[in-house]
Design a protein around this motif. Structure first.
Motif, PDB file in Angstrom:
ATOM      1  N   GLU A   1      40.942  22.919  32.227  1.00  0.00           N
ATOM      2  CA  GLU A   1      41.729  23.203  30.975  1.00  0.00           C
ATOM      3  C   GLU A   1      42.964  22.046  31.179  1.00  0.00           C
ATOM      4  OE1 GLU A   1      44.048  26.977  29.438  1.00  0.00           O
ATOM      5  OE2 GLU A   1      44.613  26.463  31.516  1.00  0.00           O
TER       6      GLU A   1
ATOM      7  N   ARG B   1      44.988  30.486  43.234  1.00  0.00           N
ATOM      8  CA  ARG B   1      44.031  31.099  42.026  1.00  0.00           C
ATOM      9  C   ARG B   1      44.635  32.402  41.491  1.00  0.00           C
ATOM     10  NH1 ARG B   1      43.215  32.926  46.460  1.00  0.00           N
ATOM     11  NH2 ARG B   1      42.106  31.543  47.443  1.00  0.00           N
TER      12      ARG B   1
ATOM     13  N   THR C   1      39.974  36.420  33.087  1.00  0.00           N
ATOM     14  CA  THR C   1      39.896  34.780  33.661  1.00  0.00           C
ATOM     15  C   THR C   1      40.239  34.551  34.815  1.00  0.00           C
ATOM     16  OG1 THR C   1      40.872  34.994  31.116  1.00  0.00           O
ATOM     17  CG2 THR C   1      41.136  32.821  32.598  1.00  0.00           C
TER      18      THR C   1
ATOM     19  N   LYS D   1      41.750  31.364  36.957  1.00  0.00           N
ATOM     20  CA  LYS D   1      42.272  30.204  36.897  1.00  0.00           C
ATOM     21  C   LYS D   1      42.679  29.404  38.444  1.00  0.00           C
ATOM     22  CE  LYS D   1      44.621  30.551  32.403  1.00  0.00           C
ATOM     23  NZ  LYS D   1      45.419  29.635  31.740  1.00  0.00           N
TER      24      LYS D   1
ATOM     25  N   SER E   1      47.059  24.312  39.738  1.00  0.00           N
ATOM     26  CA  SER E   1      47.245  23.139  38.843  1.00  0.00           C
ATOM     27  C   SER E   1      47.247  21.983  39.591  1.00  0.00           C
ATOM     28  CB  SER E   1      48.386  23.445  38.124  1.00  0.00           C
ATOM     29  OG  SER E   1      48.592  24.428  37.285  1.00  0.00           O
TER      30      SER E   1
ATOM     31  N   ARG F   1      43.779  22.330  35.090  1.00  0.00           N
ATOM     32  CA  ARG F   1      43.582  23.176  36.113  1.00  0.00           C
ATOM     33  C   ARG F   1      42.006  23.878  35.984  1.00  0.00           C
ATOM     34  NH1 ARG F   1      47.540  28.183  36.621  1.00  0.00           N
ATOM     35  NH2 ARG F   1      47.603  28.658  34.224  1.00  0.00           N
TER      36      ARG F   1
ATOM     37  N   GLU G   1      39.283  26.606  34.848  1.00  0.00           N
ATOM     38  CA  GLU G   1      39.776  28.058  34.156  1.00  0.00           C
ATOM     39  C   GLU G   1      38.200  28.545  33.922  1.00  0.00           C
ATOM     40  OE1 GLU G   1      42.523  29.195  30.933  1.00  0.00           O
ATOM     41  OE2 GLU G   1      40.803  28.734  29.953  1.00  0.00           O
ATOM     42  N   TRP G   2      37.968  29.558  34.166  1.00  0.00           N
ATOM     43  CA  TRP G   2      36.661  30.558  33.677  1.00  0.00           C
ATOM     44  C   TRP G   2      36.998  31.762  33.025  1.00  0.00           C
ATOM     45  CZ3 TRP G   2      35.112  35.113  35.181  1.00  0.00           C
ATOM     46  CH2 TRP G   2      33.563  35.669  34.786  1.00  0.00           C
ATOM     47  N   GLU G   3      36.433  31.970  32.012  1.00  0.00           N
ATOM     48  CA  GLU G   3      36.889  33.178  31.254  1.00  0.00           C
ATOM     49  C   GLU G   3      35.534  33.789  30.604  1.00  0.00           C
ATOM     50  OE1 GLU G   3      40.479  33.958  28.724  1.00  0.00           O
ATOM     51  OE2 GLU G   3      39.076  33.090  27.384  1.00  0.00           O
TER      52      GLU G   3
ATOM     53  N   GLU H   1      46.124  22.629  23.631  1.00  0.00           N
ATOM     54  CA  GLU H   1      45.180  22.197  24.559  1.00  0.00           C
ATOM     55  C   GLU H   1      44.613  20.621  24.040  1.00  0.00           C
ATOM     56  OE1 GLU H   1      41.767  24.317  25.979  1.00  0.00           O
ATOM     57  OE2 GLU H   1      43.048  26.127  26.108  1.00  0.00           O
TER      58      GLU H   1
ATOM     59  N   TYR I   1      54.649  30.027  33.970  1.00  0.00           N
ATOM     60  CA  TYR I   1      53.289  30.567  33.836  1.00  0.00           C
ATOM     61  C   TYR I   1      53.481  32.049  33.596  1.00  0.00           C
ATOM     62  CZ  TYR I   1      51.616  26.194  35.962  1.00  0.00           C
ATOM     63  OH  TYR I   1      51.423  24.774  36.207  1.00  0.00           O
TER      64      TYR I   1
END
Length: 156
Positions: A3, A36, A50, A52, A55, A62, A64-66, A118, A143
């Motif tokens: 991301e 993480r 999600t 993450k 960074s 960084r 990112e998986w969702e 983004e 954040y």
């Protein structure tokens, strides 16, 4: 699954008139480790989990998986999250080829409004709407994982 985004403070409510969509988001964190975070989110009636990664040094990118999960699963997971649930409304605003996600926070973070955009790459140009203020990309206090621990009201 990298991301790339930039984050800004917002200087007026004008984004609300420009938004094509708004959604209430409730989110909590199962894990807020420096390397993480694992987030649970209820976005309207849809749940998400999600992961993450840490960074980059400049804060622009960084891992990112969702994954989408059911509303019931998200509600159950929110019950076991760390303290400090985030409550916000996300407004989506299209400016030329980009969509700005503007988050207006409530609860202990009331008064904070942050916009993210983004990007495809770290050097991608984009038009900045007049309501964008100071860039806070890479400033970890903005954040959501940090706002859940050290809320905006404690900064004032």
């Amino acid at each position: 699954m990298i991301e790339i985004e930039r984050k800004f403070l917002v200087t007026s409510n004008a984004y609300k008139d420009e938004a094509f969509k708004s959604t209430r988001i409730i989110q909590g964190f199962l894990n807020t480790h420096k390397k993480r975070t694992v987030r649970v989110r209820l976005k309207g009636d849809i749940g998400y989990i999600t992961v993450k990664g840490q960074s980059s040094q400049d804060g622009l990118s960084r891992f990112e998986w969702e994954k989408e999960i059911s509303k019931e699963e998200a509600e159950s997971l929110l019950n076991i999250c760390e303290l400090g649930v985030i409550d916000k409304i996300r407004y989506e605003v299209k400016i030329k080829n980009h969509i700005f996600e503007v988050d207006e926070f409530f609860g202990d973070n009331k008064g904070l409004v942050v916009a993210e955009v983004e990007l495809e790459n770290e050097n991608e140009a984009f038009e900045k709407p007049f309501w964008l203020g100071e860039e806070v990309t890479g400033d970890i206090k903005y954040y959501n994982s940090q706002l859940s621990k050290q809320s905006y009201k404690t900064w004032l």
